[in-house]
Design an enzyme around this catalytic site. Structure first.
Site, PDB file in Angstrom:
ATOM      1  N   ARG A  72       0.821  -1.210   0.000  1.00 50.06           N
ATOM      2  CA  ARG A  72       0.000   0.000   0.000  1.00 50.06           C
ATOM      3  C   ARG A  72       0.855   1.260   0.000  1.00 50.06           C
ATOM      4  O   ARG A  72       0.460   2.279  -0.566  1.00 50.06           O
ATOM      5  CB  ARG A  72      -0.952  -0.022   1.197  1.00 50.06           C
ATOM      6  CG  ARG A  72      -2.194  -0.869   0.955  1.00 50.06           C
ATOM      7  CD  ARG A  72      -3.175  -0.771   2.093  1.00 50.06           C
ATOM      8  NE  ARG A  72      -2.778  -1.560   3.251  1.00 50.06           N
ATOM      9  CZ  ARG A  72      -3.376  -1.502   4.433  1.00 50.06           C
ATOM     10  NH1 ARG A  72      -4.371  -0.658   4.631  1.00 50.06           N
ATOM     11  NH2 ARG A  72      -2.980  -2.270   5.427  1.00 50.06           N
ATOM     12  N   TYR A  76       0.506   4.641  -2.299  1.00 51.58           N
ATOM     13  CA  TYR A  76       0.355   5.989  -1.751  1.00 51.58           C
ATOM     14  C   TYR A  76       1.379   6.953  -2.355  1.00 51.58           C
ATOM     15  O   TYR A  76       1.054   8.105  -2.668  1.00 51.58           O
ATOM     16  CB  TYR A  76       0.495   5.961  -0.233  1.00 51.58           C
ATOM     17  CG  TYR A  76      -0.519   5.094   0.474  1.00 51.58           C
ATOM     18  CD1 TYR A  76      -1.735   4.768  -0.124  1.00 51.58           C
ATOM     19  CD2 TYR A  76      -0.263   4.579   1.746  1.00 51.58           C
ATOM     20  CE1 TYR A  76      -2.662   3.969   0.516  1.00 51.58           C
ATOM     21  CE2 TYR A  76      -1.190   3.778   2.397  1.00 51.58           C
ATOM     22  CZ  TYR A  76      -2.382   3.476   1.782  1.00 51.58           C
ATOM     23  OH  TYR A  76      -3.288   2.679   2.418  1.00 51.58           O
ATOM     24  N   TYR A  98     -11.993   9.951   0.021  1.00 53.69           N
ATOM     25  CA  TYR A  98     -13.216   9.726   0.799  1.00 53.69           C
ATOM     26  C   TYR A  98     -12.956   9.948   2.283  1.00 53.69           C
ATOM     27  O   TYR A  98     -11.839   9.828   2.771  1.00 53.69           O
ATOM     28  CB  TYR A  98     -13.796   8.340   0.535  1.00 53.69           C
ATOM     29  CG  TYR A  98     -12.964   7.173   0.995  1.00 53.69           C
ATOM     30  CD1 TYR A  98     -13.092   6.667   2.280  1.00 53.69           C
ATOM     31  CD2 TYR A  98     -12.073   6.544   0.131  1.00 53.69           C
ATOM     32  CE1 TYR A  98     -12.334   5.590   2.707  1.00 53.69           C
ATOM     33  CE2 TYR A  98     -11.319   5.463   0.538  1.00 53.69           C
ATOM     34  CZ  TYR A  98     -11.455   4.987   1.830  1.00 53.69           C
ATOM     35  OH  TYR A  98     -10.702   3.920   2.243  1.00 53.69           O
ATOM     36  N   HIS A 100     -12.534  12.181   5.657  1.00 54.89           N
ATOM     37  CA  HIS A 100     -11.704  13.377   5.840  1.00 54.89           C
ATOM     38  C   HIS A 100     -10.393  13.111   5.118  1.00 54.89           C
ATOM     39  O   HIS A 100      -9.761  12.077   5.351  1.00 54.89           O
ATOM     40  CB  HIS A 100     -11.465  13.622   7.332  1.00 54.89           C
ATOM     41  CG  HIS A 100     -10.716  14.889   7.630  1.00 54.89           C
ATOM     42  ND1 HIS A 100      -9.434  15.128   7.159  1.00 54.89           N
ATOM     43  CD2 HIS A 100     -11.058  15.988   8.355  1.00 54.89           C
ATOM     44  CE1 HIS A 100      -9.030  16.310   7.585  1.00 54.89           C
ATOM     45  NE2 HIS A 100      -9.997  16.854   8.302  1.00 54.89           N
ATOM     46  N   ALA A 130     -15.140   8.816   9.149  1.00 59.90           N
ATOM     47  CA  ALA A 130     -15.916   7.736   9.770  1.00 59.90           C
ATOM     48  C   ALA A 130     -16.115   8.001  11.256  1.00 59.90           C
ATOM     49  O   ALA A 130     -17.154   7.652  11.827  1.00 59.90           O
ATOM     50  CB  ALA A 130     -15.207   6.403   9.552  1.00 59.90           C
ATOM     51  N   GLN A 172      -9.549   0.474  11.345  1.00 60.97           N
ATOM     52  CA  GLN A 172      -8.957  -0.567  10.493  1.00 60.97           C
ATOM     53  C   GLN A 172      -8.780  -1.886  11.248  1.00 60.97           C
ATOM     54  O   GLN A 172      -7.753  -2.544  11.152  1.00 60.97           O
ATOM     55  CB  GLN A 172      -7.629  -0.068   9.900  1.00 60.97           C
ATOM     56  CG  GLN A 172      -7.830   1.152   9.017  1.00 60.97           C
ATOM     57  CD  GLN A 172      -6.566   1.636   8.329  1.00 60.97           C
ATOM     58  OE1 GLN A 172      -5.454   1.356   8.761  1.00 60.97           O
ATOM     59  NE2 GLN A 172      -6.746   2.387   7.254  1.00 60.97           N
ATOM     60  N   SER A 244     -14.566  -1.500   8.857  1.00 57.46           N
ATOM     61  CA  SER A 244     -15.123  -1.575  10.211  1.00 57.46           C
ATOM     62  C   SER A 244     -14.322  -0.726  11.188  1.00 57.46           C
ATOM     63  O   SER A 244     -13.101  -0.590  11.067  1.00 57.46           O
ATOM     64  CB  SER A 244     -15.122  -3.023  10.704  1.00 57.46           C
ATOM     65  OG  SER A 244     -15.996  -3.832   9.950  1.00 57.46           O
ATOM     66  N   THR A 245     -15.024  -0.178  12.156  1.00 59.21           N
ATOM     67  CA  THR A 245     -14.421   0.570  13.258  1.00 59.21           C
ATOM     68  C   THR A 245     -14.991   0.022  14.558  1.00 59.21           C
ATOM     69  O   THR A 245     -16.163  -0.340  14.613  1.00 59.21           O
ATOM     70  CB  THR A 245     -14.740   2.072  13.134  1.00 59.21           C
ATOM     71  OG1 THR A 245     -14.300   2.555  11.862  1.00 59.21           O
ATOM     72  CG2 THR A 245     -14.051   2.880  14.230  1.00 59.21           C
TER      73      THR A 245
END
Length: 420
Positions: A72, A76, A98, A100, A130, A172, A244-245
């Site tokens: 990843r 980035y 997407y 903030h 989120a 995450q 998910s959080t």
């Protein structure tokens, strides 16, 4: 490498699209999207993607730089670089991410920092994350009793401390220890390591709220109230995904320090806080939330006072012209007009002949206080204390309920107003 003091042609503005499709893009962000030379975007839902293409035809999808098994961090770096190349070509670039755009987003932060170091104008605009959605959907306030927020893998790797008397948010949780990318579901085989740490800190029966914010406007958020032990069930764990959080409510309440409260002169020497009083509403997710009614004696006393309420002499009602409202609206939503204003405030203000003299002077001065005084009806008593610009010194207080407002409730015997 260009000096950071040079003024370069080209700019970079990073904005957020929020979590819920289209509706959480701010007016400020939209104005920059529409005015951009080119838009680069990384969003999760096709409706938002199509909306961006409708607002600016020159768009590039950054999602193409992800790939199965690709680190990843490589993605980035590439995302940041393709935006920077166009900035260096003299274009006004907008990057849309997407949520903030600076919260759990690396390429946006990297691109902004490099652009600034090379002398380009670069700015990040806030968006809805989120976590913002979680606060709204779960009905919790981060100020009461405080909030700690960690990325789940970092929480484990660096053994971050836990404050069991505050809100705890873990991001995450569906990709523990995963450094690469997949277009399908992440392999969350190390999820048990997170559960071991949480059980050590909170115990197996403590509540964990599994949360996923709604993306589509007709969806409801996922809000599953579970325990740490229930998350060890394989079928339950399968519900946890890459978006998910976890929200973990406080395990215990922390009493205020009497010594500090007296040093802050929040309590008289003979006063003590009423520990039986709790701010309403209490945390519905906490394992031992006190039963608090919405209309207790303190609340009823405050409501009784509404019957004799009069508008205070120092209240400042709005009193401005439509012309002033229109100009400030355009400055907020038209990047080109804002650039013109910032280049020469005096010339801009004096050209606005439809404004009153006070409004033009305030626009030329450009300070918050000057604009407030020009757009509000100021009581004469405020002129007793003025600043160097002959503007009244006014305290602006919001409606936030901080620790002081929640904590400093003394015994009911000390209340001067009673309920009949």
């Amino acid at each position: 490498m260009q000096s950071s003091t040079q003024k370069q042609a080209g700019s970079l503005t990073i904005v957020g699209s929020g979590i819920e499709s289209i509706s959480q893009i701010t007016l400020q962000s939209l104005s920059h999207i529409e005015a951009a030379s080119k838009v680069f975007y990384c969003v999760v839902d096709p409706a938002t993607e199509a909306y961006l293409l409708a607002k600016n035809k020159n768009c590039v999808d950054l999602y193409q730089y992800y790939d199965n098994g690709k680190p990843r961090m490589d993605t980035y770096i590439q995302m940041a670089e393709v935006m920077l190349r166009e900035v260096r070509n003299g274009l006004d670039i907008v990057g849309v991410f997407y949520g903030h755009p600076g919260v759990f987003v690396n390429p946006s932060q990297r691109a902004i920092a490099i652009a600034k170091s090379e002398g380009y104008q670069a700015r990040m605009l806030p968006g809805i994350s989120a976590e913002d959605c979680l606060f709204a959907d779960l009905g919790i306030d981060p100020c009461n009793p405080g909030c700690v927020s960690y990325e789940a893998s970092d929480f484990l790797i660096r053994e971050r401390p836990v404050n069991v008397s505050s809100h705890f948010i873990l991001w995450q949780v569906g990709c523990i220890g995963v450094a690469d990318f997949t277009f399908v579901k992440f392999n969350n085989s190390k999820f048990g390591v997170l559960l071991d740490r949480l059980e050590h800190e909170y115990g197996a029966d403590h509540t964990v709220v599994h949360y996923i914010a709604a993306v589509l406007p007709y969806e409801n958020p996922v809000i599953d109230k579970l325990t740490i032990s229930q998350l060890r069930d394989t079928e339950v764990a399968k519900r946890v995904s890459g978006i998910s959080t976890f929200y973990i409510p406080p395990k215990e309440l922390k009493d205020p320090s009497m010594d500090i409260m007296r040093r802050l002169e929040l309590l008289a020497a003979d006063q003590v806080p009423d520990k039986q009083w709790h701010f309403y509403p209490t945390n519905q997710w906490a394992p031992s939330a006190p039963n608090v009614v919405p209309y207790g004696p303190i609340e009823q006393a405050a409501i009784v006072q509404l019957g004799s309420h009069t508008i205070p002499e120092q209240f400042q009602p709005i009193a401005t012209s439509k012309a002033m409202t229109d100009i400030l609206t355009k400055l907020a939503l038209d990047p080109k007009m804002l650039t013109e204003y910032k280049a020469d405030r005096r010339a801009f203000a004096q050209s606005a002949l439809e404004l009153t003299v006070n409004e033009r002077d305030a626009l030329e001065m450009g300070t918050f206080w000057a604009l407030r005084c020009a757009m509000k009806k100021m009581p004469s008593s405020f002129m007793d204390e003025v600043d160097a610009n002959n503007l009244p010194v006014v305290a602006v207080v919001g409606v936030a309920v901080g620790a002081v407002a929640v904590t400093v409730v003394v015994s009911l015997n000390d209340l001067t107003d009673s309920v009949n």
